[in-house]
Scaffold this active site. Structure first.
Site, mmCIF file in Angstrom:
data_model
loop_
_atom_site.group_PDB
_atom_site.id
_atom_site.type_symbol
_atom_site.label_atom_id
_atom_site.label_comp_id
_atom_site.label_asym_id
_atom_site.label_seq_id
_atom_site.Cartn_x
_atom_site.Cartn_y
_atom_site.Cartn_z
ATOM 1 N N ASP A 36 91.515 68.589 42.257
ATOM 2 C CA ASP A 36 90.504 67.661 42.236
ATOM 3 C C ASP A 36 89.868 67.330 43.565
ATOM 4 O OD1 ASP A 36 90.431 67.339 39.576
ATOM 5 O OD2 ASP A 36 91.116 65.295 39.510
ATOM 6 N N ASP A 274 39.409 64.870 43.591
ATOM 7 C CA ASP A 274 40.377 66.120 43.349
ATOM 8 C C ASP A 274 41.239 65.837 42.148
ATOM 9 O OD1 ASP A 274 41.244 68.791 44.327
ATOM 10 O OD2 ASP A 274 43.274 67.619 44.563
ATOM 11 N N GLY A 409 43.600 72.398 41.410
ATOM 12 C CA GLY A 409 42.178 72.390 40.594
ATOM 13 C C GLY A 409 41.441 73.588 40.699
ATOM 14 N N LEU A 410 41.209 74.161 41.937
ATOM 15 C CA LEU A 410 40.494 75.293 42.081
ATOM 16 C C LEU A 410 40.947 76.521 41.631
ATOM 17 C CD1 LEU A 410 37.700 76.636 42.954
ATOM 18 C CD2 LEU A 410 38.839 76.893 45.361
HETATM 19 S S1 SF4 Z 1 89.088 67.416 34.187
HETATM 20 FE FE1 SF4 Z 1 89.318 65.543 35.578
HETATM 21 S S2 SF4 Z 1 91.430 65.851 36.186
HETATM 22 FE FE2 SF4 Z 1 90.847 67.920 35.369
HETATM 23 S S3 SF4 Z 1 89.957 68.862 37.184
HETATM 24 FE FE3 SF4 Z 1 88.376 67.841 36.232
HETATM 25 S S4 SF4 Z 1 88.200 65.841 37.242
HETATM 26 FE FE4 SF4 Z 1 89.832 66.807 37.872
#
Ligand code: SF4
Length: 508
Positions: A36, A274, A409-410
């Protein structure tokens, strides 16, 4: 289960991380599986912060599950306190840790830490990143802010800017300048740049500026109730909204509504000749509710565009966006599924998309230019240069950003007249962007491939040649209208006459 390739928002603990990273002197202990820590990259790579987010992950592994994961959490808390010596800590669980139910909040409270430890209950399977940020700030404010005497001079707190927020860094500077012009100082800006000690001083301000409802509204509502501080309801993105914001602040404080517009360029740029070709350009707007609402008003009232569709991915703002779509007479799209968004954009066949990085990819696939107005965003939307969205300079930035992807535009004129030219042809792309991206023919768009309401209507050769005479940026819309027209009349074939009859029909 829901099949998802892209998500507009991360899990709620990423919202908590955005609050922790925005602050100083606060540490976050997150009960989470190994891996994570990828979330660190959001801050060190995308936002390009020069330090790691203040977070300690327990990073439990499969083999830990058989033993004492709760103890792992306690050890991590102690180690984080010893090493970082924060003024306060927040503790919580990521999605996986939520399943093993170790109750990080409860455990941390029994540990007798010498600093405030604030538990976060973030339901990972029901809510998302913005909720996580809003809830975290709310819990911090509720725990730390106290009623106190107001400052002698009139001051305001800025509430809502976080780490990883779209242009939050420069919006703070812009709003601070707006307030200063009126003689108002900033008491505390939170969470961006604040420490837990600063949060204890929130109550000294006379009122709160709610910069981003998605990440600051719960805290503002609590302070309104408990600290008797009113908060602003207008988000100053766009010229009209900035003027309204200043008027709202004047009303709250009793001060004069002062706004020095000498550096404002959007209104004249937009009125200058413009920009005439921008009038009536059809735009589709999608993003977070706050930025979409602001963009819709700018698009219609300040740029002269026609808004052909709008929506948001955060359902917390659904009611507001539905009401707005109603006012604009277009369908509201409340969805966090990018395939829904892609289908709605293909259906509306706009000439410009204002959206997030997801809509940029959708625009690329459909051959429609796109400007980014809201998170989620890639690294280039954390620019080195000053680029607010709020206030007067924000309006200048917005004018340049939205016009840039359009063919000028042009060139648009040349494309209509000389479509066989070797340089200025439909597939060359805008010259001011190096002509790098070849556009798809309108006849290849998914809108046509899909078994849509066109049924089995066949384009006759002459009609197809005539269709190609229409400049590519409006061709998709002309094609769909003609097919719908033929379909309504039960025609099997589209001739040149049908094409012009449809044109006359829709022009009425
Ligand atoms: S689902 Fe949630 S806990 Fe699992 S890797 Fe993704 S962020 Fe982390």
């Amino acid at each position: 289960m829901k099949l998802s390739v892209w998500t507009y928002e991360g899990p709620p603990h990423v919202g908590a991380l955005r609050v922790a990273t925005a602050m100083t002197g606060l540490h976050y202990v997150l009960h989470a599986p190994q891996g994570d820590t990828y979330a660190d990259l959001l801050f060190t790579m995308i936002e390009r912060r020069d330090h790691r987010p203040p977070v300690t992950y327990t990073t439990f592994q499969a083999r830990d599950l058989g033993s004492d994961t709760a103890n792992l959490f306690k050890t991590a808390c102690e180690a984080a306190f010893d090493r970082f010596q924060p003024q306060a800590m927040i503790v919580g669980a990521s999605c996986t840790a939520e399943l093993i139910q170790d109750d990080p909040g409860g455990m941390a409270q029994t540990m007798g830490m010498p600093i405030p430890v604030i538990p976060l209950e973030l339901p990972s399977y029901q809510r998302k990143e913005n909720f996580g940020a809003d809830e975290t700030l709310f819990q911090l404010v509720r725990r730390l802010a106290e009623p106190m005497q107001r400052t002698d001079r009139i001051t305001a707190n800025l509430i809502g800017p976080t780490a990883l927020g779209f242009r939050h860094r420069d919006d703070i500077t812009e709003v601070t300048a707006l307030l200063e012009e009126m003689g108002i100082a900033v008491n505390v800006c939170a969470p961006y740049g604040a420490s837990p000690k600063d949060l204890t001083r929130l109550g000294a301000a006379h009122f709160n500026v709610l910069m981003y409802p998605e990440t600051g509204e719960a805290a503002c509502r609590w302070m309104e109730r408990e600290l008797k501080q009113p908060f602003t309801k207008t988000v100053p993105i766009g010229v009209g909204a900035t003027r309204d914001f200043v008027a709202e602040v004047a009303k709250i404080t009793g001060l004069d509504a002062r706004l020095d517009e000498t550096r404002l360029r959007l209104p004249w740029y937009s009125a200058s000749v413009d920009s005439t070709y921008l009038t009536g350009k059809r735009v589709f707007i999608f993003g977070d509710g706050t930025h979409v609402a602001a963009a819709a008003r700018i698009a219609r009232d300040e740029m002269g565009f026609e808004v052909v569709g709008l929506g948001c991915y955060n359902r917390e703002m659904a009611r507001k966006i539905r009401a707005l779509a109603n006012e604009f007479g277009v369908p509201a799209l409340i969805s966090d599924d990018h395939l829904d968004v892609e289908a709605a954009i293909a259906e509306a066949a706009p000439e410009l998309i204002l959206g997030t990085q997801m809509e940029r990819h959708i625009g690329k696939r459909l051959g429609i230019p796109c400007a980014v107005i809201s998170a989620p965003v890639h690294v280039q939307d954390f620019p080195a240069r000053y680029s607010p969205q709020m206030g007067l300079e924000g309006a200048n930035v917005i004018f340049d950003t939205w016009v840039h992807p359009l063919v000028m535009g042009l060139e648009e004129h040349l494309l209509t007249m000389f479509r066989e030219d070797f340089e200025f042809h439909d597939d060359a792309g805008p010259s001011h962007q190096g002509g790098a991206h070849a556009r798809r023919e309108a006849t290849d768009t998914p809108a046509q491939d899909a078994p849509d309401e066109a049924g089995n209507v066949i384009w006759m050769d002459a009609a197809e040649r005539e269709l190609k005479k229409i400049p590519f940026f409006v061709r998709g819309k002309a094609k769909r209208n003609t097919e719908a027209f033929a379909n309504e009349r039960g025609l099997d074939e589209i001739s040149v006459d049908t094409l012009y009859e449809a044109k006359a029909h829709y022009a009425r």
